[in-house]
Design a protein around this motif. Structure first.
Motif, PDB file in Angstrom:
ATOM      1  N   SER A  10       0.832  -1.210   0.000  1.00  0.00           N
ATOM      2  CA  SER A  10       0.000   0.000   0.000  1.00  0.00           C
ATOM      3  C   SER A  10       0.861   1.253   0.000  1.00  0.00           C
ATOM      4  O   SER A  10       2.045   1.224   0.351  1.00  0.00           O
ATOM      5  CB  SER A  10      -0.915   0.004   1.228  1.00  0.00           C
ATOM      6  N   TYR A  11       0.244   2.340  -0.384  1.00  0.00           N
ATOM      7  CA  TYR A  11       0.937   3.635  -0.387  1.00  0.00           C
ATOM      8  C   TYR A  11       1.440   3.971   1.021  1.00  0.00           C
ATOM      9  O   TYR A  11       2.596   4.364   1.204  1.00  0.00           O
ATOM     10  CB  TYR A  11      -0.023   4.713  -0.896  1.00  0.00           C
ATOM     11  N   ALA A  12       0.581   3.792   2.024  1.00  0.00           N
ATOM     12  CA  ALA A  12       0.975   4.065   3.407  1.00  0.00           C
ATOM     13  C   ALA A  12       2.079   3.118   3.862  1.00  0.00           C
ATOM     14  O   ALA A  12       3.027   3.520   4.553  1.00  0.00           O
ATOM     15  CB  ALA A  12      -0.239   3.947   4.334  1.00  0.00           C
ATOM     16  N   GLY A  13       1.955   1.843   3.461  1.00  0.00           N
ATOM     17  CA  GLY A  13       2.970   0.855   3.820  1.00  0.00           C
ATOM     18  C   GLY A  13       4.310   1.180   3.195  1.00  0.00           C
ATOM     19  O   GLY A  13       5.368   1.003   3.819  1.00  0.00           O
ATOM     20  N   CYS A  14       4.278   1.665   1.961  1.00  0.00           N
ATOM     21  CA  CYS A  14       5.506   2.033   1.265  1.00  0.00           C
ATOM     22  C   CYS A  14       6.185   3.221   1.934  1.00  0.00           C
ATOM     23  O   CYS A  14       7.397   3.222   2.139  1.00  0.00           O
ATOM     24  CB  CYS A  14       5.196   2.337  -0.200  1.00  0.00           C
ATOM     25  N   LEU A  15       5.402   4.229   2.302  1.00  0.00           N
ATOM     26  CA  LEU A  15       5.965   5.405   2.969  1.00  0.00           C
ATOM     27  C   LEU A  15       6.497   5.053   4.359  1.00  0.00           C
ATOM     28  O   LEU A  15       7.513   5.602   4.801  1.00  0.00           O
ATOM     29  CB  LEU A  15       4.926   6.513   3.073  1.00  0.00           C
ATOM     30  N   THR A  16       5.822   4.124   5.035  1.00  0.00           N
ATOM     31  CA  THR A  16       6.307   3.670   6.348  1.00  0.00           C
ATOM     32  C   THR A  16       7.651   2.982   6.203  1.00  0.00           C
ATOM     33  O   THR A  16       8.590   3.235   6.972  1.00  0.00           O
ATOM     34  CB  THR A  16       5.288   2.719   6.994  1.00  0.00           C
ATOM     35  N   GLN A  17       7.749   2.110   5.209  1.00  0.00           N
ATOM     36  CA  GLN A  17       9.008   1.426   4.946  1.00  0.00           C
ATOM     37  C   GLN A  17      10.105   2.417   4.585  1.00  0.00           C
ATOM     38  O   GLN A  17      11.244   2.299   5.043  1.00  0.00           O
ATOM     39  CB  GLN A  17       8.823   0.406   3.815  1.00  0.00           C
ATOM     40  N   LEU A  18       9.754   3.415   3.773  1.00  0.00           N
ATOM     41  CA  LEU A  18      10.713   4.448   3.388  1.00  0.00           C
ATOM     42  C   LEU A  18      11.197   5.229   4.603  1.00  0.00           C
ATOM     43  O   LEU A  18      12.400   5.504   4.734  1.00  0.00           O
ATOM     44  CB  LEU A  18      10.067   5.398   2.374  1.00  0.00           C
ATOM     45  N   TYR A  19      10.273   5.581   5.502  1.00  0.00           N
ATOM     46  CA  TYR A  19      10.643   6.351   6.693  1.00  0.00           C
ATOM     47  C   TYR A  19      11.687   5.607   7.526  1.00  0.00           C
ATOM     48  O   TYR A  19      12.729   6.173   7.898  1.00  0.00           O
ATOM     49  CB  TYR A  19       9.414   6.644   7.555  1.00  0.00           C
TER      50      TYR A  19
END
Length: 320
Positions: free
Chosen positions: A100-109
């Motif tokens: 997911s978009y949120a999951g991707c940004l969390t991983q990126l963070y």
């Protein structure tokens, strides 16, 4: 491989986005090989870093600033690989490769924050070695427990702020259409290449903050070792020189491995990013955290003793 999928619902104008993680290859045979390779490396990394943390925690002989920072470095590496590899393993084995978009940004963070934290801890360890060798009489007061905790808290705060800055900037980026890029996790350069909006602000902030978070600690580490080498060369005894240098050798090897793999990925223009850089990313994202426990324990007698006492207890003490 990452692909951006955008759908517009006409009733409420809501955009639903997700990314597809397809790994380094679309070949089922190669994906099977990659699955077992990354699983093996992940398990070795977890076991190695957990053993380092346990050995340092349970052995009073290792309750020193150097090992305090080493335990935190191992924890960071453990967190780092857990942020990326389990999802990658699921993607390699599953037909559903979406994140997911949120999951991707969390991983990126966490990816960005933990790389910065690794870097800052390594610089702090360089300072510890500088004080130990160049100012040995002041070591106890200069590296007091309170100062060590303060330095570590500063490292965590700066890395968290660094990761939050780039993650928030990434939320301003618009993704549209289809982009097929072979990759294994949500990485900054990959996402910026998928963007269809202006990313000039992202690039500017990336250069500005990267110079502070990475180049400043690297410069500090280099200067610390310049002073350390000068101090070691002034030692008259060859055996004392060797002993002094051996306390820095493991840290110097880890620093070289960390910055070497990082430079292979990021010291180049964004538009030249290619498959070979995916391999380089695997080096710093997977291989470096796996190698750190081996580098720090290979020729370290204190660590050997702590691991022996951890596994064998009193039986090891009788043997030694």
């Amino acid at each position: 491989m990452l692909q951006t999928v955008g759908k517009m619902d006409e009733s409420n104008q809501t955009i639903v986005s997700e990314f597809l993680l397809l790994g380094l290859s679309e070949s089922p045979e190669q994906q099977r090989v990659q699955f077992w390779m990354f699983l093996s490396m992940y398990l070795v990394t977890v076991v190695g870093n957990v053993l380092i943390i346990l050995a340092i925690s349970f052995d009073p002989r290792l309750h020193t600033p150097m090992y305090f920072f080493l335990a935190n470095l191992s924890f960071t590496d453990l967190f780092f690989v857990t942020n990326t590899i389990p999802k990658m393993l699921v993607s390699l084995q599953s037909q559903n490769k979406a994140i997911s978009y949120a999951g991707c940004l969390t991983q990126l963070y966490f990816l960005v924050s933990l790389v910065a934290l690794d870097n800052l801890i390594l610089a702090t360890m360089a300072y510890d070695r500088y004080v130990a060798i160049c100012r040995p009489l002041h070591y106890t007061t200069a590296m007091s427990p309170g100062l060590c905790i303060l330095l570590l808290a500063l490292c965590w705060a700066l890395s968290a702020l660094y990761g939050l800055t780039h993650t928030l900037l990434m939320t301003r980026v618009t993704f549209c259409g289809s982009r097929k890029i072979h990759y294994i996790f949500c990485e900054m350069y990959v996402l910026l290449r998928l963007a269809c909006s202006n990313t000039q602000v992202n690039h500017t902030v990336l250069i500005a903050t990267g110079s502070f978070i990475f180049l400043a600690p690297l410069g500090f580490t280099i200067m610390s070792y310049v002073w350390i080498v000068r101090a070691i060369l002034r030692i008259p005894s060859a055996s004392s020189k060797y002993k002094a240098f051996s306390t820095c050798a493991s840290h110097l090897a880890v620093v070289s491995l960390f910055y070497g793999t990082l430079c292979m990925v990021y010291l180049q223009p964004l538009h030249t990013y290619s498959m070979k850089d995916s391999v380089a990313t695997v080096m710093y994202a997977v291989v470096t955290p796996m190698m750190n426990p081996f580098i720090y324990s290979l020729r370290n007698k204190d660590m050997h003793g702590a691991l022996g006492r951890l596994f064998l207890g009193k039986a090891f003490q009788r043997l030694t």
